[in-house]
Design a protein around this motif. Structure first.
Motif, PDB file in Angstrom:
ATOM      1  N   MET A  19      30.230 -31.600  35.586  1.00 46.47           N
ATOM      2  CA  MET A  19      29.311 -31.558  34.452  1.00 46.47           C
ATOM      3  C   MET A  19      29.712 -30.442  33.470  1.00 46.47           C
ATOM      4  N   LYS A  20      29.567 -30.736  32.215  1.00 47.82           N
ATOM      5  CA  LYS A  20      29.952 -29.733  31.209  1.00 47.82           C
ATOM      6  C   LYS A  20      28.961 -28.571  31.173  1.00 47.82           C
ATOM      7  N   LYS A  21      29.530 -27.392  30.965  1.00 44.03           N
ATOM      8  CA  LYS A  21      28.684 -26.197  30.827  1.00 44.03           C
ATOM      9  C   LYS A  21      28.565 -25.860  29.349  1.00 44.03           C
ATOM     10  N   LYS A  22      27.377 -25.449  28.967  1.00 42.95           N
ATOM     11  CA  LYS A  22      27.192 -25.031  27.577  1.00 42.95           C
ATOM     12  C   LYS A  22      27.343 -23.509  27.475  1.00 42.95           C
ATOM     13  N   LEU A  23      28.315 -23.093  26.696  1.00 40.50           N
ATOM     14  CA  LEU A  23      28.545 -21.656  26.490  1.00 40.50           C
ATOM     15  C   LEU A  23      28.383 -21.328  25.014  1.00 40.50           C
ATOM     16  N   ILE A  24      28.192 -20.064  24.742  1.00 39.66           N
ATOM     17  CA  ILE A  24      28.289 -19.623  23.341  1.00 39.66           C
ATOM     18  C   ILE A  24      29.534 -18.735  23.259  1.00 39.66           C
ATOM     19  N   ILE A  25      30.543 -19.255  22.567  1.00 38.01           N
ATOM     20  CA  ILE A  25      31.796 -18.509  22.438  1.00 38.01           C
ATOM     21  C   ILE A  25      31.957 -18.075  20.986  1.00 38.01           C
ATOM     22  N   ASN A  26      32.044 -16.765  20.795  1.00 37.61           N
ATOM     23  CA  ASN A  26      32.126 -16.177  19.442  1.00 37.61           C
ATOM     24  C   ASN A  26      31.081 -16.785  18.503  1.00 37.61           C
ATOM     25  N   GLY A  27      29.899 -16.913  19.044  1.00 41.11           N
ATOM     26  CA  GLY A  27      28.770 -17.361  18.239  1.00 41.11           C
ATOM     27  C   GLY A  27      28.639 -18.863  18.089  1.00 41.11           C
ATOM     28  N   TRP A  82      40.365 -12.315  34.886  1.00 43.21           N
ATOM     29  CA  TRP A  82      40.102 -13.574  34.190  1.00 43.21           C
ATOM     30  C   TRP A  82      40.251 -14.777  35.120  1.00 43.21           C
ATOM     31  N   GLU A  83      41.254 -14.694  36.004  1.00 42.09           N
ATOM     32  CA  GLU A  83      41.538 -15.814  36.932  1.00 42.09           C
ATOM     33  C   GLU A  83      40.361 -16.093  37.867  1.00 42.09           C
ATOM     34  N   SER A  84      39.747 -15.004  38.331  1.00 41.50           N
ATOM     35  CA  SER A  84      38.717 -15.176  39.367  1.00 41.50           C
ATOM     36  C   SER A  84      37.298 -15.220  38.794  1.00 41.50           C
ATOM     37  N   TYR A  85      37.139 -14.820  37.543  1.00 42.60           N
ATOM     38  CA  TYR A  85      35.786 -14.693  36.995  1.00 42.60           C
ATOM     39  C   TYR A  85      35.144 -16.068  36.782  1.00 42.60           C
ATOM     40  N   LYS A  86      34.045 -16.294  37.463  1.00 42.15           N
ATOM     41  CA  LYS A  86      33.354 -17.602  37.399  1.00 42.15           C
ATOM     42  C   LYS A  86      32.421 -17.657  36.174  1.00 42.15           C
ATOM     43  N   ILE A  87      32.542 -18.740  35.453  1.00 47.03           N
ATOM     44  CA  ILE A  87      31.717 -18.933  34.255  1.00 47.03           C
ATOM     45  C   ILE A  87      30.542 -19.858  34.604  1.00 47.03           C
ATOM     46  N   LYS A  88      29.367 -19.508  34.096  1.00 43.82           N
ATOM     47  CA  LYS A  88      28.218 -20.393  34.345  1.00 43.82           C
ATOM     48  C   LYS A  88      27.580 -20.809  33.021  1.00 43.82           C
ATOM     49  N   SER A  89      26.851 -21.889  33.088  1.00 45.17           N
ATOM     50  CA  SER A  89      26.201 -22.403  31.887  1.00 45.17           C
ATOM     51  C   SER A  89      25.305 -21.335  31.269  1.00 45.17           C
ATOM     52  N   GLY A  90      25.342 -21.220  29.952  1.00 43.74           N
ATOM     53  CA  GLY A  90      24.510 -20.231  29.264  1.00 43.74           C
ATOM     54  C   GLY A  90      25.213 -18.917  28.987  1.00 43.74           C
ATOM     55  N   ASP A  91      26.415 -18.740  29.570  1.00 45.81           N
ATOM     56  CA  ASP A  91      27.141 -17.481  29.340  1.00 45.81           C
ATOM     57  C   ASP A  91      27.461 -17.311  27.852  1.00 45.81           C
ATOM     58  N   ILE A  92      27.391 -16.076  27.442  1.00 45.02           N
ATOM     59  CA  ILE A  92      27.749 -15.736  26.052  1.00 45.02           C
ATOM     60  C   ILE A  92      29.076 -14.979  26.101  1.00 45.02           C
ATOM     61  N   ILE A  93      30.080 -15.554  25.454  1.00 46.43           N
ATOM     62  CA  ILE A  93      31.435 -14.992  25.554  1.00 46.43           C
ATOM     63  C   ILE A  93      31.891 -14.496  24.186  1.00 46.43           C
ATOM     64  N   ASN A 114      28.544 -11.930  28.504  1.00 48.45           N
ATOM     65  CA  ASN A 114      27.187 -11.373  28.543  1.00 48.45           C
ATOM     66  C   ASN A 114      27.192  -9.851  28.365  1.00 48.45           C
ATOM     67  N   GLU A 115      27.928  -9.433  27.362  1.00 52.05           N
ATOM     68  CA  GLU A 115      27.984  -8.028  26.940  1.00 52.05           C
ATOM     69  C   GLU A 115      28.683  -7.095  27.929  1.00 52.05           C
ATOM     70  N   GLU A 116      29.476  -7.661  28.845  1.00 52.18           N
ATOM     71  CA  GLU A 116      30.264  -6.830  29.754  1.00 52.18           C
ATOM     72  C   GLU A 116      31.726  -7.224  29.593  1.00 52.18           C
ATOM     73  N   VAL A 117      32.593  -6.230  29.439  1.00 53.22           N
ATOM     74  CA  VAL A 117      34.025  -6.527  29.311  1.00 53.22           C
ATOM     75  C   VAL A 117      34.553  -7.065  30.647  1.00 53.22           C
ATOM     76  N   VAL A 118      35.335  -8.130  30.567  1.00 50.16           N
ATOM     77  CA  VAL A 118      35.997  -8.649  31.774  1.00 50.16           C
ATOM     78  C   VAL A 118      37.487  -8.335  31.633  1.00 50.16           C
ATOM     79  N   GLU A 119      37.988  -7.467  32.503  1.00 52.04           N
ATOM     80  CA  GLU A 119      39.388  -7.057  32.405  1.00 52.04           C
ATOM     81  C   GLU A 119      40.317  -8.242  32.635  1.00 52.04           C
TER      82      GLU A 119
END
Lengths: 260, 68
Positions: free
Chosen positions: B1-9, B48-59, B39-44
């Motif tokens: 299922m597609k996740k809805k994100l906000i990427i650069n607004g 990036w490879e391991s960081y799990k993205i969830k619906s609603g994340d703001i990137i 979500n306002e936290e820098v991800v080094e």
């Protein structure tokens, strides 16, 4: 004689910091930075444009210059702190030119939020160089929260009006234990020379060079003014007098006898 | 299922599970000079490879540009 400008653990020979914005093109920018004999250049941190080529200027700049990211356009503490953290991740530097702006009309610093943001970034091990008002009390507070330098404005950003309050800049220099770099509002070389004559440790400028009719020549003029002003400061100027004082002695001058 | 994100607004829909794969999916050319916050936290970059993205994340995806 102190020949280097030390900020944090960095030493710079050049006391001219230059922005990279508003040049007519890439080539003129690079030539102007070269003519300005600068070592430190500022960059902004911006969202990349999705589905479009994003220009990459950093690879060229970082071969030759120390890159100082700014938090330009940030209005809140949260935005400024996150921008600084993103800059650190992108550029692998702890240095940040901290800007927290009050509004987009006059682009003046919101000093209340600036001091809080500076404190937070110092805690996160940043070398904070805050763009601030030409206010000795604000500069002292920024020093007290641990900033590595203070960067009082000469005049509003891009105004080119030169140092509006020399007395305040003088007091800031006298009271500061960290480098004082005049940032913003410079219009021409004499503004730079005055800043340096007042004892400032450096000058950061952008528009005055980038939008000059001949940016490269103006960059050279700014670099020369840095050197001239710094030397004049170190040499120690004569005090100002409100009366004349002859430079040549009167002793031995010819003295004609008046005939009637 | 597609996740809805906000990427650069911008509202963006993705299938990928990790940050690295999201960047690939939206055709970002990764560079050393880039930085990403979720979500306002820098991800080094290393994560990036391991960081799990969830619906609603703001990137936020940023890079250095010309500035004063």
């Amino acid at each position: 004689m102190k020949n280097f400008l030390s900020i944090g653990n960095k030493k710079f020979k050049s006391r001219l910091f230059m922005g990279t914005s508003r040049y007519p093109n890439h080539q003129v920018m690079l030539e102007s930075l070269n003519a300005g004999r600068t070592e430190v250049v500022t960059v902004a941190i911006r969202r990349i444009t999705l589905k479009k080529y994003n220009e990459n200027i950093i690879d060229i700049l970082k071969k030759k210059y120390f890159i100082l990211p700014n938090t330009a356009g940030c209005y809140t503490i949260k935005e400024a702190v996150l921008t600084a953290e993103l800059a650190r991740e992108a550029l692998k530097t702890n240095f940040v030119k901290l800007e927290v702006i009050g509004n987009d009309e006059d682009l003046l610093p919101d000093v209340e939020n600036l001091i809080t943001a500076a404190k937070e970034l110092v805690k996160k091990k940043f070398n904070v160089l805050p763009y601030c008002n030409d206010d000795p009390i604000v500069c002292k507070k920024l020093e007290d929260v641990g900033c590595s330098a203070v960067m009082p404005l000469a005049a509003p950003i891009g105004s080119g009006m030169g140092i509006q309050n020399q007395q305040n800049i003088k007091v800031i220099v006298e009271e500061s234990n960290v480098p004082v770099i005049v940032d913003a509002g410079v219009g021409t070389a004499s503004d730079v020379a005055i800043a340096m004559e007042l004892g400032c440790d450096g000058v950061l400028l952008n528009t005055s060079v980038a939008e000059a009719q001949n940016p490269k020549l103006m960059a050279k003029a700014m670099a020369d003014a840095i050197v001239a002003g710094r030397n004049a400061f170190l040499a120690g100027r004569i005090p100002k007098r409100s009366f004349a004082k002859n430079s040549t002695t009167n002793k031995g001058r010819i003295h004609l006898i008046k005939k009637n | 299922m597609k996740k809805k994100l906000i990427i650069n607004g911008e509202n963006t829909f993705v299938l990928s599970e990790t940050l690295s794969k999201v960047l690939n999916e939206i055709k970002i050319i990764k560079s050393q000079n880039m930085a990403v916050a979720v979500n306002e936290e820098v991800v080094e970059k290393n994560n990036w490879e391991s960081y799990k993205i969830k619906s609603g994340d703001i990137i936020e995806i940023v890079q250095p540009l010309k500035g004063g």
